[in-house]
Every structure is written in C-alpha cells, then in structure tokens.
Design a protein around this motif. Structure first.
Motif, mmCIF file in Angstrom:
data_model
loop_
_atom_site.group_PDB
_atom_site.id
_atom_site.type_symbol
_atom_site.label_atom_id
_atom_site.label_comp_id
_atom_site.label_asym_id
_atom_site.label_seq_id
_atom_site.Cartn_x
_atom_site.Cartn_y
_atom_site.Cartn_z
ATOM 1 N N ILE A 133 -2.138 -3.262 5.248
ATOM 2 C CA ILE A 133 -3.599 -3.318 5.152
ATOM 3 C C ILE A 133 -4.070 -4.291 4.078
ATOM 4 O O ILE A 133 -4.961 -5.126 4.338
ATOM 5 C CB ILE A 133 -4.175 -1.896 4.933
ATOM 6 N N PRO A 134 -3.526 -4.265 2.850
ATOM 7 C CA PRO A 134 -3.994 -5.232 1.841
ATOM 8 C C PRO A 134 -3.752 -6.682 2.254
ATOM 9 O O PRO A 134 -4.613 -7.544 2.039
ATOM 10 C CB PRO A 134 -3.172 -4.870 0.599
ATOM 11 N N TYR A 135 -2.604 -6.966 2.848
ATOM 12 C CA TYR A 135 -2.308 -8.337 3.269
ATOM 13 C C TYR A 135 -3.241 -8.778 4.389
ATOM 14 O O TYR A 135 -3.637 -9.949 4.467
ATOM 15 C CB TYR A 135 -0.855 -8.451 3.724
ATOM 16 N N PHE A 136 -3.582 -7.851 5.275
ATOM 17 C CA PHE A 136 -4.466 -8.161 6.392
ATOM 18 C C PHE A 136 -5.811 -8.664 5.888
ATOM 19 O O PHE A 136 -6.402 -9.585 6.460
ATOM 20 C CB PHE A 136 -4.650 -6.911 7.259
ATOM 21 N N PHE A 137 -6.322 -8.067 4.810
ATOM 22 C CA PHE A 137 -7.628 -8.437 4.273
ATOM 23 C C PHE A 137 -7.540 -9.421 3.106
ATOM 24 O O PHE A 137 -8.550 -9.747 2.491
ATOM 25 C CB PHE A 137 -8.386 -7.189 3.833
ATOM 26 N N GLY A 138 -6.317 -9.874 2.804
ATOM 27 C CA GLY A 138 -6.169 -10.855 1.738
ATOM 28 C C GLY A 138 -6.518 -10.317 0.374
ATOM 29 O O GLY A 138 -7.093 -11.027 -0.469
ATOM 30 N N LEU A 139 -6.193 -9.058 0.110
ATOM 31 C CA LEU A 139 -6.460 -8.473 -1.211
ATOM 32 C C LEU A 139 -5.434 -8.986 -2.210
ATOM 33 O O LEU A 139 -4.254 -9.142 -1.895
ATOM 34 C CB LEU A 139 -6.403 -6.945 -1.130
ATOM 35 N N ASP A 140 -5.880 -9.217 -3.424
ATOM 36 C CA ASP A 140 -4.991 -9.760 -4.445
ATOM 37 C C ASP A 140 -4.081 -8.697 -5.041
ATOM 38 O O ASP A 140 -3.038 -8.995 -5.591
ATOM 39 C CB ASP A 140 -5.804 -10.404 -5.568
ATOM 40 N N LYS A 141 -4.511 -7.431 -4.965
ATOM 41 C CA LYS A 141 -3.714 -6.356 -5.548
ATOM 42 C C LYS A 141 -3.156 -5.473 -4.440
ATOM 43 O O LYS A 141 -3.478 -5.636 -3.271
ATOM 44 C CB LYS A 141 -4.573 -5.530 -6.519
ATOM 45 N N ASN A 142 -2.351 -4.536 -4.850
ATOM 46 C CA ASN A 142 -1.728 -3.627 -3.892
ATOM 47 C C ASN A 142 -2.318 -2.226 -4.059
ATOM 48 O O ASN A 142 -1.707 -1.351 -4.652
ATOM 49 C CB ASN A 142 -0.215 -3.563 -4.136
ATOM 50 N N PRO A 143 -3.537 -1.983 -3.588
ATOM 51 C CA PRO A 143 -4.178 -0.691 -3.852
ATOM 52 C C PRO A 143 -3.548 0.468 -3.112
ATOM 53 O O PRO A 143 -3.902 1.619 -3.349
ATOM 54 C CB PRO A 143 -5.617 -0.918 -3.371
ATOM 55 N N LEU B 86 -0.135 -14.884 5.136
ATOM 56 C CA LEU B 86 0.462 -13.541 5.119
ATOM 57 C C LEU B 86 -0.323 -12.582 5.999
ATOM 58 O O LEU B 86 0.244 -11.631 6.553
ATOM 59 C CB LEU B 86 0.506 -13.007 3.683
ATOM 60 N N SER B 87 -1.611 -12.823 6.149
ATOM 61 C CA SER B 87 -2.428 -11.921 6.967
ATOM 62 C C SER B 87 -2.041 -12.016 8.443
ATOM 63 O O SER B 87 -2.200 -11.046 9.198
ATOM 64 C CB SER B 87 -3.910 -12.232 6.781
ATOM 65 N N VAL B 88 -1.524 -13.175 8.868
ATOM 66 C CA VAL B 88 -1.056 -13.302 10.254
ATOM 67 C C VAL B 88 0.202 -12.457 10.458
ATOM 68 O O VAL B 88 0.346 -11.765 11.472
ATOM 69 C CB VAL B 88 -0.773 -14.779 10.586
ATOM 70 N N LEU B 89 1.108 -12.499 9.477
ATOM 71 C CA LEU B 89 2.294 -11.650 9.568
ATOM 72 C C LEU B 89 1.896 -10.179 9.539
ATOM 73 O O LEU B 89 2.531 -9.341 10.198
ATOM 74 C CB LEU B 89 3.246 -11.959 8.408
ATOM 75 N N ALA B 90 0.859 -9.850 8.771
ATOM 76 C CA ALA B 90 0.376 -8.465 8.735
ATOM 77 C C ALA B 90 -0.113 -8.038 10.109
ATOM 78 O O ALA B 90 0.134 -6.908 10.548
ATOM 79 C CB ALA B 90 -0.733 -8.325 7.694
ATOM 80 N N ALA B 91 -0.811 -8.937 10.804
ATOM 81 C CA ALA B 91 -1.289 -8.627 12.158
ATOM 82 C C ALA B 91 -0.119 -8.383 13.102
ATOM 83 O O ALA B 91 -0.141 -7.457 13.932
ATOM 84 C CB ALA B 91 -2.165 -9.768 12.671
ATOM 85 N N ILE B 92 0.936 -9.217 12.975
ATOM 86 C CA ILE B 92 2.129 -9.029 13.809
ATOM 87 C C ILE B 92 2.762 -7.677 13.526
ATOM 88 O O ILE B 92 3.160 -6.944 14.441
ATOM 89 C CB ILE B 92 3.137 -10.165 13.550
ATOM 90 N N LEU B 93 2.826 -7.298 12.256
ATOM 91 C CA LEU B 93 3.435 -6.019 11.876
ATOM 92 C C LEU B 93 2.557 -4.838 12.266
ATOM 93 O O LEU B 93 3.058 -3.737 12.475
ATOM 94 C CB LEU B 93 3.743 -6.002 10.375
#
Length: 532
Positions: A131-141, A361-368
């Motif tokens: 989820i964080p990678y999908f939205f391009g968040l800088d931290k890992n909430p 990275l958000s594209v890889l997040a979508a694949i995952l």
C-alpha cells in the motif's frame, strides 16, 4: 524425449516466462524488504541451476511470494541481509537433507485447509505491505505487520495511518497515477485481452505495465507528475566486470552459531519445501503429458538452488505456480524453457540495468496487488465456508494467525485446530450405537466398533457404556475392527465387572463367531489378530 526436439515450443514459452518473471523478481524482493538485485539472482539461479537439477519438465523456480513475509521479518530480526543469507544457505542444506531422507511426501501431512489458509494469509500481507509503495509514500506507516508493534501501535492502527496519509494528500501524485494505470492494464489483460488472441498471451500484462511505467517516468520527469528516484527501482549499474561482481552480497558466517539463524533456516526449508511440493502437485495435474515429478529429487534440486542463491546474495527459491502455469499455457514442453528463461534474466541484468532503474516501485506494487489477490481471493472464503466447519475453522485460524502474529504461528495454530478437529471426529466416529425396542424385560443395544479404534476413542466408548441402563442386552460387534487399542480392551475388561452388578448381558460377535459374556476380553483379543 530430447530437449532439442521440443525447442520450437520451449523457446517461445521461455520468453513469456521471462516477461512474467522479471517484474515479479523485482516485486517480490521489494515485498521482502531485500535488495532488488537479490530477487534477480534468485530468478537466475532458480531458472538455470534448479532447472538443470530438477526432475520437473514444466515447473519453473524463482523467488516466491509465499516466502516474502518470512524474509521481511527475518532480515530485521537477524540484524541485516548478510546474516539472513546464512539462513538461506542453511535452509538449502536442510532441504537437501529432506530429499535424502525421502521426505518428498511431507506436503501430504498438512491439511489442505491450513495450506490454503497459509497462502491466503501471505496474499493479504503482500497486499497490505504494498500500500505505501502504491501511493508513493516516503515512509513505511504499515510497520512490520506483527500485530503488536514495537512503537506501541498495532496492525490496524498502522493501516489507519496509511489511509490518513492518502486522504490528506501526502502521497506522490505521479506514483499513484501510474500505479492506477498499471492496475487497470493488469485487470484488462487478465480479464479481457488474454482471451482475445495469442499475441496477448505471448506479451504478458506485467511486462506491458512495466513498459508503460518506464514511459510514464521518462515523459513526466520534468512535470508535475514527476516520480522521484526514491520511488524507482534501485539496481546497481555496473561499469565493468568488477563492478558487476560487486553487486553480489555474501553471507556472514560469523553468526552461524546464532539460534535464531537456525530457526529461520528451518522455517525457510519447511515452507519452501511445502510450497514447492504443492506447486509440483498442481503443475503435474496441468501437464498435458501427465508426467510425474520425482518429489525427493525436487527437494534436492531446490536445496542446491537455495544454497547457491544464498551464497551469492539471492532470495530463497521455490517452484512457483505463477511462472509454471505461464510456461504450460505458453506451450512449454521440457525443462529447457525454465533454463532459457534463467539465461534471459541473466542477460537483462548485464545489458539493461539502466532501463530497470526507470521502473516505478508503484508499478511493481500494482503487480503484487494482483499476485496477492490471486492468493487471497474473497471467493475462497465462501468456498471454504461451504465445505463445512471442519475445513473453515482451521483455514480462518491460519489466516488470522499469519496476519496478526506471524507465519509460523499461523501455520502452527491452524495445524493445532486441524488436529483438534480430527480428535473430535475420531471421538464421534469410534463406534456405532443402535438402541432397539425393549423385549423380554431388557433393553437391546447393538454397538459396532469402527475399523480402527485407538485411545482417542476411550472417552466416547466409556461414556456410552456408562449410560447403558440396568438389565440391558448389549451386542458388541467387532467383525469390522482391524485394529483395537489395548486401552479400549482394558475399558471392556473393566466394564465386564460393572455389567455383572448392573445385570447387563454382553454378546461379543467377531469373525470367529459369537461369545456370550466372555470371561476375559484381554485373553480373547490377545488370541485374535488385532491388525489386518
């Protein structure tokens, strides 16, 4: 069958598998919290080394989504990636030991409800982690997904933080837009285009999503939808041979005496072996030629692959159903398809690393997201529920244990519940009791013992015998019983004394005939064969 005779089928199939494997190798490394290059190493080793050693003709090995949760937590718990690599090497050695000990049937001893729960729980964790990678968040909430976090938070409150970040707009607009586009491409490809023609089966959706992601980055890097380097794949770009070799990590064997290293190694060996054996069973069923993979040889091959992968900085390897099914659907006929796809991965790492660093990275997040969804389809919950509580409860317990505690706890809890279910059914099915009408002043009761009666059944049988009213005529039928535990014989021996005081007559029926009020059950069953 000569591998060269099937090359015309295997070469096109290997290209498809390569297109599927490349983004997944990177994505699974991302989900695992490991260097992205480690996912490519695992894909190369899984294709070339395991492909050569394996007895599977159509299975394809590489980094597995099912191990992402283990890798993610282990890297932090063991103090770094180099320490974790020691566990990968040892895990491979343990798998080789499994193979030598003929443990290829180990997968059959885990209930299918627990295995399905394991895969579902892993799928849920993969989705949440991306989820964080999908939205391009800088931290890992989202934290590390242990339910109770070190910072006092828990899984649910960490997810609320992510939702708040999205609502408040603290996300990368460019990363989010391309993630949504990639997700749309994957869904369209999977649901519609893949059924329209062979070209859409040859060119896979994940590859198209990655290409579109690269183009999006190139054309928007100077605009408002710019994606920063923090949100792009980070693969080292070598200047030469020495620089290329410098990308590899090596295990820190100084920590080999650490107990946690060995626990992680055994966990990797067990889960990787289970996932591989389940995949082998599935791919053998899909194989048009119905070939049977030698499971013990497969464990040896996977163990060797994991040892080599761990030695040079790669993730753990299993046979993977996504790549294997893509290989079968694309016409792969022999192991050459898996081997060639491994060489394609190796060539891509050497020749196009610069291109890989342009993948968002958000594209890889979508694949995952799609990978996680396929592992944890909502329809599966309905299917398991319809199978009855004996399947549904172990399944749900396994899922909840994995999501809210960790993988080992989830599998362990699911297995314990499965064992309890077996005990309950064994308790219920130890005998058949039939009450007849009263005749000649006595109740007539027929009790037929099951084919196998063990100490698990003591409680049920003892309960029914104690409930018999006085002046009962009990017929005890053991003609179908092939095994009778000594504990049950002792119960019958003790009951014979109580029966006299309660004026209960007993007729014992066996394959040798009928006996009225036998003097000694122990002596009778000692003379009678108790096993078929």
């Amino acid at each position: 069958m000569s591998v060269f005779k099937t090359l015309k089928n295997d070469l096109p199939a290997s290209i498809v598998v390569f297109f599927v494997a490349l983004p997944l190798c990177l994505g699974i490394a991302l989900a695992s919290g490991a260097p992205l290059f480690s996912g490519l190493i695992a894909g190369i080793v899984g294709g070339i080394v395991v492909g050569i050693l394996s007895g599977s003709q159509i299975g394809v090995s590489g980094p597995a989504a099912g191990l992402a949760a283990i890798v993610l937590s282990a890297i932090g718990a063991l103090g770094g990636f180099e320490n974790f690599l020691v566990a990968v090497v040892l895990g491979g050695a343990i798998q080789i030991a499994f193979g030598l000990l003929k443990a290829g049937i180990i997968g059959y001893y885990f209930p299918s409800s627990v295995i399905k729960g394991m895969l579902t729980g892993i799928g849920i964790i993969i989705i949440l982690k991306q989820i964080p990678y999908f939205f391009g968040l800088d931290k890992n909430p989202e934290g590390n997904f242990a339910f109770l976090q070190l910072d006092g938070e828990n899984t649910l409150t960490e997810l609320l933080k992510t939702i708040n970040a999205v609502i408040s707009g603290n996300v990368s607009v460019g990363a989010t837009v391309i993630a949504l586009i990639a997700l749309g491409i994957l869904i369209l490809w999977n649901k519609v285009l893949s059924k329209k023609g062979k070209i859409f089966q040859l060119i896979q959706g994940p590859l198209v999503a990655v290409v579109v992601g690269i183009l999006f980055y190139v054309f928007t890097k100077d605009g408002a939808l710019n994606i920063t380097k923090d949100h792009l794949v980070a693969v080292p770009i070598p200047d030469g041979i020495d620089s290329f070799l410098g990308q590899f990590s090596f295990p820190n064997f100084a920590v080999i005496t650490n107990t946690d290293i060995w626990i992680t190694a055994f966990t990797i060996a067990l889960v990787a072996s289970l996932e591989t054996l389940l995949c082998v069973e599935a791919t053998d069923k899909l194989d048009p030629e119905k070939r049977v993979t030698p499971t013990n040889r497969e464990l040896l091959a996977q163990g060797a692959g994991n040892m080599i992968s761990g030695f040079i900085g790669g993730l753990p390897i299993t046979q993977v159903i996504v790549r294997s099914s893509a290989n079968i659907q694309s016409g792969g006929r022999s192991k050459m398809s898996a081997i060639i796809h491994g060489f394609f991965l190796l060539i891509s790492v050497i020749l196009i690393p610069t291109l890989l660093t342009k993948i968002p990275l958000s594209v890889l997040a979508a694949i995952l997201f799609i990978v996680g969804y396929k592992l944890a389809k909502p329809a599966l919950f309905k299917t398991m529920y319809n199978l009855g509580w004996k399947q549904f409860i172990p399944f749900v317990v396994t899922v909840l244990g994995i999501v809210f505690i960790d993988l080992l706890w989830g599998i362990g809890l699911g297995l314990m519940v499965g064992i309890v279910v077996i005990l309950i059914k064994s308790y219920q099915n130890s005998h058949f009791l039939h009450m007849e009408d009263v005749s000649n002043g006595k109740h007539r009761v027929n009790m037929t013992l099951a084919e196998e009666v063990t100490f698990f059944n003591k409680g049920a049988i003892l309960k029914e015998l104690d409930r018999l009213p006085e002046e009962t005529y009990l017929t005890l039928d053991v003609r179908k019983t092939r095994y009778l535990d000594n504990d049950i014989i002792e119960i019958l021996e003790d009951f014979s004394e109580k029966a006299k005081n309660r004026r209960i007559d007993i007729k014992l029926i066996s394959e040798r005939g009928e006996i009225e009020n036998p003097d000694s059950y122990i002596q009778f069953f000692k003379l009678r064969p108790r096993t078929a």
